[in-house]
Design an enzyme around this catalytic site. Sequence first.
Site, PDB file in Angstrom:
ATOM      1  N   SER A  98      16.530  32.142  61.420  1.00 28.38           N
ATOM      2  CA  SER A  98      17.926  32.310  61.838  1.00 28.38           C
ATOM      3  C   SER A  98      18.180  31.624  63.173  1.00 28.38           C
ATOM      4  O   SER A  98      19.186  30.929  63.343  1.00 28.38           O
ATOM      5  CB  SER A  98      18.255  33.794  62.024  1.00 28.38           C
ATOM      6  OG  SER A  98      18.607  34.371  60.813  1.00 28.38           O
ATOM      7  N   GLU A 371      26.266  34.099  56.194  1.00 24.83           N
ATOM      8  CA  GLU A 371      26.593  32.734  55.715  1.00 24.83           C
ATOM      9  C   GLU A 371      27.292  32.774  54.364  1.00 24.83           C
ATOM     10  O   GLU A 371      27.117  31.877  53.534  1.00 24.83           O
ATOM     11  CB  GLU A 371      25.313  31.898  55.602  1.00 24.83           C
ATOM     12  CG  GLU A 371      24.538  31.808  56.892  1.00 24.83           C
ATOM     13  CD  GLU A 371      24.849  30.555  57.674  1.00 24.83           C
ATOM     14  OE1 GLU A 371      25.784  29.840  57.280  1.00 24.83           O
ATOM     15  OE2 GLU A 371      24.169  30.321  58.665  1.00 24.83           O
TER      16      GLU A 371
END
Length: 392
Positions: A98, A371
């Site tokens: 991430s 996302e």
Amino acid sequence: MRPDLFEAPDYYNLDELLTDEHKLVRDAAREWVKREVSPIIEEYAQKAEFPIQIINGLAEIGAFGPYIPMEYGGAGLDQISYGLIMQEIERGDSGVRSTASVQSSLVMYPIWKYGNEEQRQKYLPKLASGEWIGCFGLTEPDHGSNPSGMVTNFKDMGDHYLLNGAKMWISNAPFAQVAVVWAKNEEGRIHGLIVERGMEGFTTPETHNKWSLRASATGELIFDNVKVPKENLLPNKSGLGAPLGCLDSARYGIAWGAIGAAMDCYDTALRYSKERMQFGKPIGQFQLQQKKLAEMITEITKAQLLTWRLGVLRNDSKATSAQISMAKRNNVDMAINIAREARQILGGMGITGEYSIMRHSMNLESVITYEGTHDIHLLITGLDITGLNAFK
Ligand code: TGC
Ligand code: FAD
């Protein structure tokens, strides 16, 4: 945690599709993860802390801006190398991936694509080297899947902009020096602004009590009459398509990353199934366990092929946003299912921090949500094939 004995599955000889450069980049990332991430990550996940000492190593393996041109400090690699780096990092931990995804695709990418030359020169080399860490503020408390409804806004005050609002669920926020923030101007048009730590009225409180992505720092971005210099507006693209363009790049990296998490769970379960004896036999000899393992390697192989092809399309600038959505959705779902099955193969040991599977399983609950959620990506595919928009 036990020593990292990972051996990457390659059932369809996919290495033959890779160039020497791809393999070199991948192997360097793989070795680094084994050496620097695997030995410490369980401890950091348990204490819910990002291992800040690995930042330099991430920069050295090219994880910050893999495809950003070298003149700006990036590694100048192609999209398949970028994907392979994300795969290897997520093999270690989704939270570490991430940090790399956000830095590369959500901070460096918009500065490179939508910024001017001065902004590129000022920020990109420092972000590539890891001297500065960035974060990306799109999601708000009341606007997650529908970012177009955002209320964070800025007003033109003549010699500066005045920024107000709040962002939530922001990876890297608690320690980021730079935030790329999406906000509406007085006409309601979305623009990107570069906000720096230290600007008066800008705070980044940390989000606690996560059961997922514990080795990644998540926080809020609060803007209380923050004076943002006018030169910090990204001039070359506006509208929701600007942040969504960054998401295309990050979602593509996640499609590869999820394969890494799945490979680690499969490899761990396969090894365990050959060593663990019950009823006088290795448990891998029982048909039910073989079914699980055989299905895992089948799904991993399909995901590898899908993602490699997507990488080829992206190298030719031919991949569509909907194709990227399909790969993100499929691969994260594949990984989360494999993590669950692999956990069962390890029996009680599967729930401990001795092995990586439970951590991957919990991490993937965030990956399947951020996302763009699993359902949102399905609706993007639905819109693409029917031409009928479920969001409107
Ligand atoms: P819609 O009307 O469809 O589109 C608005 C404008 O954007 C264009 N567009 C895109 N452009 C580039 N890439 C894409 N993927 C694009 N998708 C759409 C579109 O053509 C249009 O352009 P224009 O010029 O006509 O204005 O927008 P909508 O409001 O109906 O929303 C569509 C929807 C739901 C698909 C979209 O908003 C969406 O993807 N929602 C999910 C939100 C999301 O993914 N948030 C992620 C936040 S960041 C994050 O999670 C980071 S986690 C980091 C980590 O730790 O790894
Ligand atoms: P909601 O949008 O409220 O969705 C809730 C449920 O409703 C979901 O199941 C969703 O699929 C469903 N739903 C919503 N709309 C529809 C629809 N039209 N049709 C059918 N179902 C629908 N954001 C950033 O900007 N930057 C970051 O760095 C970042 N990092 C994150 C890190 C973590 C650990 C997490 C968990 C999130 C992060 N996010 C970040 C936010 C993330 O992108 C959002 O959580 C995600 O987009 C979903 O938004 P939401 O949580 O508000 O859920």
